[in-house]
Design a protein around this motif. Structure first.
Motif, PDB file in Angstrom:
ATOM      1  N   ASP A   1     -29.980 -43.856  -9.655  1.00  0.00           N
ATOM      2  CA  ASP A   1     -31.480 -44.276  -9.353  1.00  0.00           C
ATOM      3  C   ASP A   1     -30.864 -45.385  -8.443  1.00  0.00           C
ATOM      4  O   ASP A   1     -30.367 -46.464  -8.920  1.00  0.00           O
ATOM      5  CB  ASP A   1     -32.154 -44.809 -10.561  1.00  0.00           C
ATOM      6  N   PRO A   2     -31.085 -45.463  -7.013  1.00  0.00           N
ATOM      7  CA  PRO A   2     -30.815 -46.395  -6.177  1.00  0.00           C
ATOM      8  C   PRO A   2     -31.380 -47.797  -6.570  1.00  0.00           C
ATOM      9  O   PRO A   2     -30.786 -48.857  -6.350  1.00  0.00           O
ATOM     10  CB  PRO A   2     -31.304 -45.927  -4.855  1.00  0.00           C
ATOM     11  N   ASN A   3     -32.538 -47.791  -7.146  1.00  0.00           N
ATOM     12  CA  ASN A   3     -33.376 -48.880  -7.447  1.00  0.00           C
ATOM     13  C   ASN A   3     -32.589 -49.634  -8.427  1.00  0.00           C
ATOM     14  O   ASN A   3     -32.898 -50.916  -8.834  1.00  0.00           O
ATOM     15  CB  ASN A   3     -34.930 -48.585  -7.875  1.00  0.00           C
TER      16      ASN A   3
ATOM     17  N   THR B   1     -29.371 -49.421  -9.125  1.00  0.00           N
ATOM     18  CA  THR B   1     -27.809 -49.525  -8.879  1.00  0.00           C
ATOM     19  C   THR B   1     -27.451 -50.799  -7.989  1.00  0.00           C
ATOM     20  O   THR B   1     -28.002 -51.175  -7.016  1.00  0.00           O
ATOM     21  CB  THR B   1     -27.523 -48.196  -8.199  1.00  0.00           C
TER      22      THR B   1
ATOM     23  N   LEU C   1     -20.047 -44.699  -2.969  1.00  0.00           N
ATOM     24  CA  LEU C   1     -21.278 -44.640  -3.253  1.00  0.00           C
ATOM     25  C   LEU C   1     -22.152 -44.097  -2.227  1.00  0.00           C
ATOM     26  O   LEU C   1     -22.846 -42.881  -2.273  1.00  0.00           O
ATOM     27  CB  LEU C   1     -22.183 -45.843  -3.905  1.00  0.00           C
ATOM     28  N   MET C   2     -21.955 -44.459  -1.021  1.00  0.00           N
ATOM     29  CA  MET C   2     -22.571 -44.049   0.224  1.00  0.00           C
ATOM     30  C   MET C   2     -22.189 -42.495   0.412  1.00  0.00           C
ATOM     31  O   MET C   2     -23.004 -41.870   1.047  1.00  0.00           O
ATOM     32  CB  MET C   2     -22.347 -44.960   1.527  1.00  0.00           C
TER      33      MET C   2
ATOM     34  N   VAL D   1     -26.004 -42.143  -1.884  1.00  0.00           N
ATOM     35  CA  VAL D   1     -26.734 -43.058  -2.326  1.00  0.00           C
ATOM     36  C   VAL D   1     -26.668 -44.408  -1.715  1.00  0.00           C
ATOM     37  O   VAL D   1     -25.390 -45.007  -1.810  1.00  0.00           O
ATOM     38  CB  VAL D   1     -26.365 -43.357  -3.862  1.00  0.00           C
ATOM     39  N   MET D   2     -27.757 -44.927  -1.586  1.00  0.00           N
ATOM     40  CA  MET D   2     -27.752 -46.475  -1.091  1.00  0.00           C
ATOM     41  C   MET D   2     -28.332 -47.423  -2.238  1.00  0.00           C
ATOM     42  O   MET D   2     -29.408 -47.063  -2.630  1.00  0.00           O
ATOM     43  CB  MET D   2     -28.843 -46.520   0.149  1.00  0.00           C
ATOM     44  N   PRO D   3     -27.338 -48.317  -2.741  1.00  0.00           N
ATOM     45  CA  PRO D   3     -27.756 -49.219  -3.695  1.00  0.00           C
ATOM     46  C   PRO D   3     -28.851 -50.079  -3.579  1.00  0.00           C
ATOM     47  O   PRO D   3     -29.117 -50.582  -2.464  1.00  0.00           O
ATOM     48  CB  PRO D   3     -26.623 -50.011  -4.035  1.00  0.00           C
ATOM     49  N   ALA D   4     -29.785 -50.512  -4.668  1.00  0.00           N
ATOM     50  CA  ALA D   4     -30.724 -51.638  -4.280  1.00  0.00           C
ATOM     51  C   ALA D   4     -29.983 -52.911  -3.810  1.00  0.00           C
ATOM     52  O   ALA D   4     -30.574 -53.727  -3.149  1.00  0.00           O
ATOM     53  CB  ALA D   4     -31.222 -51.835  -5.629  1.00  0.00           C
TER      54      ALA D   4
ATOM     55  N   ASN E   1     -25.809 -54.815  -2.779  1.00  0.00           N
ATOM     56  CA  ASN E   1     -24.371 -54.974  -2.961  1.00  0.00           C
ATOM     57  C   ASN E   1     -24.012 -56.150  -2.871  1.00  0.00           C
ATOM     58  O   ASN E   1     -24.580 -57.102  -1.979  1.00  0.00           O
ATOM     59  CB  ASN E   1     -23.783 -54.039  -2.076  1.00  0.00           C
TER      60      ASN E   1
END
Length: 114
Positions: A55-57, A59, A74-75, A79-82, A84
């Motif tokens: 879940d990006p939100n 992460t 990750l990318m 997936v783009m994290p909430a 970094n």
């Protein structure tokens, strides 16, 4: 509160070793799941699926150097994290460095509402 996924760099430089020590300490205080991008980037299907399902939100990516292997892995899985963060450069693995990294990670988690 739900678990926070932390995708981390997997290097062997002092900064990466500081990161791993800080995450060990944080895991005793917070509900985190630590994920290394290396197995997914090596083409292993189960780790790839695990990363794709994050879940990006919830992460956070924590990298130890400008190579940003955690974020890049990750990318690469789409997936783009909430959030970094990039840790400071550490030249030695000592308690002061570990505490500094831990504070930065906990602050980032707080900013995410974790």
């Amino acid at each position: 509160m739900t678990q926070t996924n932390i995708v981390m760099c997997a290097g062997f430089a002092p900064s990466a070793r500081v990161l791993r020590a800080a995450l060990r300490d944080i895991s005793t205080k917070k509900d985190i799941k630590v994920i290394s991008g290396c197995p997914a980037m090596a083409g292993l299907s189960k780790p790839q699926e695990e990363m794709k399902s994050l879940d990006p939100n919830s992460t956070l990516v924590v990298d130890g150097c400008e190579g940003c292997c955690g974020l890049q892995s990750l990318m690469a899985m789409g997936v783009m994290p909430a959030k970094n963060i990039l840790l400071d450069k550490y030249f030695t693995v000592d308690e002061k460095s570990i505490r500094g990294a831990e504070e930065k990670i906990l602050k980032a988690m707080e900013e995410m509402g974790r």
